[in-house]
Structures are given as C-alpha cells and as structure tokens.
Scaffold this motif. Structure first.
Motif, PDB file in Angstrom:
ATOM      1  N   LEU A  64       0.826  -1.204   0.000  1.00 52.39           N
ATOM      2  CA  LEU A  64       0.000   0.000   0.000  1.00 52.39           C
ATOM      3  C   LEU A  64       0.863   1.257   0.000  1.00 52.39           C
ATOM      4  N   GLN A  95       2.211   1.783  -3.471  1.00 49.86           N
ATOM      5  CA  GLN A  95       1.206   2.288  -4.398  1.00 49.86           C
ATOM      6  C   GLN A  95       0.857   3.745  -4.100  1.00 49.86           C
ATOM      7  N   LEU A  96       0.761   4.056  -2.814  1.00 50.53           N
ATOM      8  CA  LEU A  96       0.455   5.433  -2.461  1.00 50.53           C
ATOM      9  C   LEU A  96       1.599   6.365  -2.826  1.00 50.53           C
ATOM     10  N   ARG A 100      -8.952  -5.409  -1.499  1.00 52.96           N
ATOM     11  CA  ARG A 100      -8.763  -3.975  -1.376  1.00 52.96           C
ATOM     12  C   ARG A 100      -7.440  -3.539  -1.983  1.00 52.96           C
ATOM     13  N   ARG A 143      -7.686  -3.729  -5.747  1.00 51.52           N
ATOM     14  CA  ARG A 143      -8.447  -2.623  -6.317  1.00 51.52           C
ATOM     15  C   ARG A 143      -7.646  -1.327  -6.268  1.00 51.52           C
ATOM     16  N   LEU A 144      -6.907  -1.152  -5.179  1.00 53.59           N
ATOM     17  CA  LEU A 144      -6.078   0.034  -5.087  1.00 53.59           C
ATOM     18  C   LEU A 144      -4.997   0.019  -6.154  1.00 53.59           C
ATOM     19  N   ARG A 145      -4.382  -1.143  -6.364  1.00 51.80           N
ATOM     20  CA  ARG A 145      -3.357  -1.244  -7.402  1.00 51.80           C
ATOM     21  C   ARG A 145      -3.954  -0.967  -8.778  1.00 51.80           C
ATOM     22  N   THR A 184      -4.736   2.708  -9.070  1.00 55.42           N
ATOM     23  CA  THR A 184      -3.510   3.493  -9.205  1.00 55.42           C
ATOM     24  C   THR A 184      -2.949   3.390 -10.611  1.00 55.42           C
TER      25      THR A 184
END
Length: 630
Positions: free
Chosen positions: A145, A148-149, A273, A276-278, A281
């Motif tokens: 995370l 990715q952030l 989660r 989906r975030l990846r 992004t």
C-alpha cells in the motif's frame, strides 16, 4: 492473477524459517514436555472412562525421537505451503484443522499400536503460524500500500491548484496582471501590505468572509488564512466589462475549505482492497500519462491556466518557442509571458485573457516570437463536477503558411508584371506587323524573337524553381560532381564565347554524390551564367571542383563588378535582383540564385558567397559525398 499479486503474499520460505526459529526457541523451555505429558494423561484418562477393559491391557511405549521430529517437519511444511496460498479469512480454520489432524494421528497410533508420538511441537506449529502468518501478510500488504500510495503521490499531476491555496498577496498580484486595476488595497488586520489610490478608510463595514462585495467601482473581499484576516479590494474599470468581471469574481472560490475526513469503514478482504487500489492506481497513472504525453506530442504548443490566468502546465513546444524552462513558466501569469515576448497595445494581452475568463468566450490572436509567426487560440474550460475554470491556449506555428502566402503574393506580382510585360510587347509588335505585312524588317523579327525568348526564360525559371521545391530523396541516385561541372561548362560555353570569356575548370578527382544530377547541373549552369553576365569581355572564370573532408565542393569565381555588401544577405531571396544588373539592362526574374539555394538545401548541402566590389564574386557549393570514407 495480476503480475503484482506475489507482493501481497507471504512466501513459504519466509514463513517456514520464522516458524522453525520460534520452534527452536520453544525447545529450550519445558513447555513441549509439559504439553506432551498433559496430552498423554488426558488421552489415557479418556480411554479408561470409555473402554475400561481395553485400557487395562494397554502397554505404552514411546516412539523413536525421529518420529516426533518427522511429524513436526510434515506439519511445518504443510503450514508453510498452505497458509500463503489461502484467503486470510480461512487461515485460522486451516491452522486448527492441521493441529487437530496431527493430534488425531497421534491418538490413532497410541490406541492402535500402543506407541506415543510426542505431538506438542506438531500442535504448537499451526497455533504459532496463525499470528505469524497474519502479521507477515499485514506487513507485506502495508508495504505494498505504501508503494502504491507513493507512486500515486509522486506521479505527474494535471489537476489545477485551487485559487484558495494562494496567499492573498499572490492573489492580488495575479488579479493585477489579469485586470490591470487602477487602484488596489491589501491589508493584514490594520497593516497595509500593498496599496494604490485606496485607503483603510475605504473598506466597508459589511464585509463577509469569503464573499465579494461589489460597490459601484470597487470590489472587496475578506479572507482568513489561519489566524490572520486579510482584506483585498481593487477598483473596477468603468465600462461594459465590469459586470462580466464581477460575475467572474463571484464564481471565484477564494475561502479556504476545511479538509474532509474519510470515516468509511473497511469491510472487505484485504487482498481485494489491495488489488483494487493497485488497479485504480495503474489506471490513474495511465490516464495521467496519456493526457500528459498527448499534450507533449501535440504539433501545437499548449498552455493551461487556472482561474487567475496563471500558467499551470505547458508542453515542450512552449519551452522551445519562448525559450523559458517549465519551472520558470509554472506560476507565471500568461499575460506577463506574452507581453514579455510580443508587446502589444491594441488590444493588450491582459484584456484578451481577462475577457476570455470573464465572458467565457474564445479568442484568436496573432503572435510573433523570435521572427516566427504564430496563431494563439484562447479557449475557456470548466472542470466537471467542480467550480474550477481556466484557459487552454493553443499556439500554432504558422510561419510556413505565412511564408507560402508571401511567396504566393510575389508569384502573382511576378506573373502580372515580369511575364505580362514581354507578352504585351509581343502583341503590340504583332499588331504593328499586321497593319503593314508587306514591310516586315529583320530587326522587327529579331526583337520579336528576343521578347519570346525572354518570356520563355522567365517561365522556365519559374518551373525549375517549382521542381526544385518539390524535390525529394526518392529521386536521388549516384552521380559524379566533376562530370556535372563539365556538362554545365559546355552548356554555357557558347554564351561565354560571345564575350570572349574563358572558363578554367580545375579538378581531376571523381567525387560521387547521391542526388539529382539534372537539377544539380541546372544549379551550376545558373552560377556560371551569372558569372558570364557580370564579367567583362575577355576575362576568365575559374571553376574548381575539389574535396574538403566529407564534402564535395565547387567554386565559381569571376572577375566582374562584384556585389554590394548590403545586398549579400538578400541575394538568395526570391525575385531579388541586384541594382547593378538593373542599371546594366540585364533582364531576369531574380529566381536563379533562389533556385540554386533550394537545390543545395534539398541535397543537405550549403552555399556561400564572397564578393568584393570591383574585383569579382565567388560562389561555393558544399555537398555531402555518397561514400565519405572512400
């Protein structure tokens, strides 16, 4: 599965090594022995209660040490392989099932063969594996995370900065550049930060924070930045554009917005989660890269401004044409950039940009930068689902178009004058001959022939120039430069003989080129013809063909009157003719040297001229050789 999915898993090696290390530490304590003893007593007690007759005949012996170690190893391998591959919600159930299976195996061996296998280590492994595996999975997920952030934060952004994030002093500076007010005032409490023609006494008492108050000629607003309260006001122009500016200011959000906290609960699978975030992004990065690269590779220059007319994005063409790097462009008012490179008074740049923002209407204006012509189109835009507005300025290089228009006008002038004049003379002479056909003199026929040849030569020069401008490398082939010079000399020898002019051609080396021999020969003929025309009778014209590095060179030197130094910069322009040739009565259209330059440039070469008035002129051609290493 995604190619990035392994990063959210705990690898079997990591889990197995950590469990093995913990198990070895536990062996230093008495916990495994106590647990084995308790399990054995519990099993025997349960057996006596359930099967009293069978338990009396049960003789128990302890299994070899390797049996317990083998069972522990099997459980360790099983846990290390299964846990990283199953969903987190099933990890606890799997650990309990493995521990229960190990215990059941020991009980079956105990009551079936009377052999006790120490099972404490085999039970402890899955019980320890559950928190260890969960911790490793969470640590890996947290690391993913963060990555990715970080990518999301550091990726290029094309969003516009909200005007409310600007300091009031910056706001005043931007508004001054945009509207050019006659007066203004900016105060920090009772302290005046900047003022002109307005005082603290002019500030109205009924100001509301973040809302504009428009008086007949002055607009006011009060802004809070932290614990400091600012008051900003400036005079409005007393014309029809005042109402449009006031509407624009009312739409401008300058008050600070409080941060919005996200209190949504996470109730979904951590892997889903993360995935989906990846995905989100990557999609955002691809979209931003697409937009940015589209702007960068557009044939036109692009400038994007915010609501204050301040540049927030510019592509590479803007940096190249204006000569300013992007770091210095970011945050600069667009009006200031344009005024610095192309000052204008009617209408001024700030008026064009402010009208685009206030009236939300497109504008198209000519722009001239560094001897190049541009067309700049201002288009207002609004971001969807927001109140943010701005300008997209599209700048097109129309230098070539303007040059074509100039050449078109020159061609029209040439056709209407230089070609038309000899034709009119021919028609007049023909009409004269028609009136008295029995009395035709040879001088009249000779004059008619001269006029016809002059018209033909003018048309031929125009056609040759058009052919040269359309020349491409698909019409190139290998040709020898010395042979081209010899053929050109032979073509001009008759004209030179009439003035008793000799040609001295020097050159023995074969110099091979890739080019169009016909047009190259025509270019050399033009140079030799000019040398003959401007040389006195009985003089000599020297022609040298030689090699200089990787270039084949040709020099034509005459002993004529030379060229005035003021005319040299314009010598190769279309329809350019020397004053000396006009005074001497030498006819021409001024296309010959323009043709020579065009042919040389199409062959990736260069042409230069050196001249001294009264001593002569020297033209030099330099063309790349076909095989420079030969």
């Amino acid at each position: 599965m995604s190619r990035d999915l392994p990063i959210i898993r705990t690898t079997p090696w990591n889990l197995g090594l950590i469990l093995l290390a913990i198990l070895l530490l536990i062996q230093l304590s008495v916990l495994p022995k106590i647990l084995d003893q308790g399990l054995l007593e519990t099993a025997l007690s349960s057996s006596q209660l359930a099967f009293p007759e069978q338990s009396k005949a049960l003789f128990i012996r302890e299994a070899p040490a390797w049996a317990g170690a083998l069972l522990s190893l099997i459980v360790l391998v099983l846990v290390s392989i299964l846990l990283p591959r199953i969903r987190p919600s099933r990890t606890l159930l799997t650990c309990i099932a493995i521990a229960g299976s190990a215990t059941a195996i020991c009980m079956v061996v105990l009551f079936g063969a009377g052999v006790w296998i120490p099972v404490a280590n085999a039970i402890l492994i899955p019980l320890i594996a559950f928190p260890v595996s969960s911790g490793l999975r969470l640590a890996t997920a947290n690391r993913f995370l963060n990555q990715q952030l970080d990518r999301l934060v550091t990726s290029p952004r094309v969003n516009l900065q909200a005007p409310s994030r600007n300091h009031p002093a910056q706001l005043l500076n931007y508004l001054r550049v945009l509207f050019q007010p006659e007066g203004w005032l900016l105060t920090d409490g009772q302290d005046i930060l900047s003022a002109r023609d307005l005082t603290v006494a002019d500030i109205p008492d009924s100001l509301t924070t973040g809302q504009w108050l428009h008086q007949p000629r002055v607009s006011w607003i009060r802004l809070d930045r932290g614990d400091t309260r600012y008051t900003l006001g400036f005079t409005m122009p007393n014309d029809l554009g005042r109402e449009a500016i006031q509407r624009y200011l009312r739409r401008l959000r300058l008050e600070e917005s409080p941060p919005i906290a996200d209190h949504s609960e996470i109730r979904e699978n951590i892997s889903a989660r993360i995935e989906r975030l990846r995905t989100a992004t990557e999609r955002m990065n691809r979209m931003q890269q697409f937009i940015r690269r589209s702007f960068e590779h557009m044939p036109d220059g692009i400038i994007v401004t915010d609501e204050l007319g301040v540049i927030r994005f510019a592509n590479g063409h803007i940096e190249e044409w204006f000569g300013d790097p992007m770091p210095s462009l970011d945050g600069m008012p667009l009006a200031r950039l344009l005024e610095g490179h192309d000052p204008r008074e009617i209408p001024p740049w700030h008026e064009t940009i402010s009208e685009t923002l206030t009236m939300q209407q497109s504008r198209t204006v000519d722009l001239h930068i560094h001897d190049k012509d541009f067309l700049i189109h201002f288009a207002p835009f609004a971001l969807p689902d927001t109140n943010q507005h701005g300008i997209i300025a599209n700048i097109s290089d129309i230098s070539e178009l303007r040059e074509q228009q100039r050449q078109h006008r020159e061609a029209i002038d040439f056709i209407s004058h230089d070609v038309r004049s000899p034709l009119v003379s021919q028609l007049a002479l023909i009409e004269q001959l028609k009136r008295d056909p029995s009395n035709i003199e040879p001088a009249q026929l000779e004059q008619l022939g001269k006029l016809a040849r002059r018209s033909y030569n003018l048309a031929e020069e125009f056609v040759q120039l058009a052919r040269a401008e359309q020349l491409t490398e698909t019409r190139f082939y290998e040709c020898e430069f010395l042979a081209i010079a010899e053929n050109a000399r032979d073509s001009v020898s008759e004209q030179a003989a009439e003035k008793h002019i000799e040609f001295s051609l020097q050159g023995t080396e074969d110099l091979w080129l890739r080019g169009n021999a016909e047009l190259l020969e025509r270019a050399v003929i033009n140079l030799m013809t000019n040398a003959v025309q401007y040389s006195p009778p009985g003089s000599t014209i020297n022609v040298q063909v030689f090699r200089a590095g990787h270039q084949a060179c040709l020099t034509v030197t005459d002993e004529g009157t030379g060229i005035d130094q003021q005319e040299l910069p314009y010598l190769f322009d279309r329809f350019m003719r020397q004053k000396s040739s006009e005074l001497a009565g030498i006819h021409g259209a001024g296309l010959g040297l323009s043709f020579v330059k065009t042919v040389v440039e199409k062959h990736r070469g260069e042409i230069s001229v050196a001249s001294t008035p009264g001593e002569g002129t020297s033209f030099t051609l330099k063309l790349p050789m076909a095989d420079p290493l030969a």
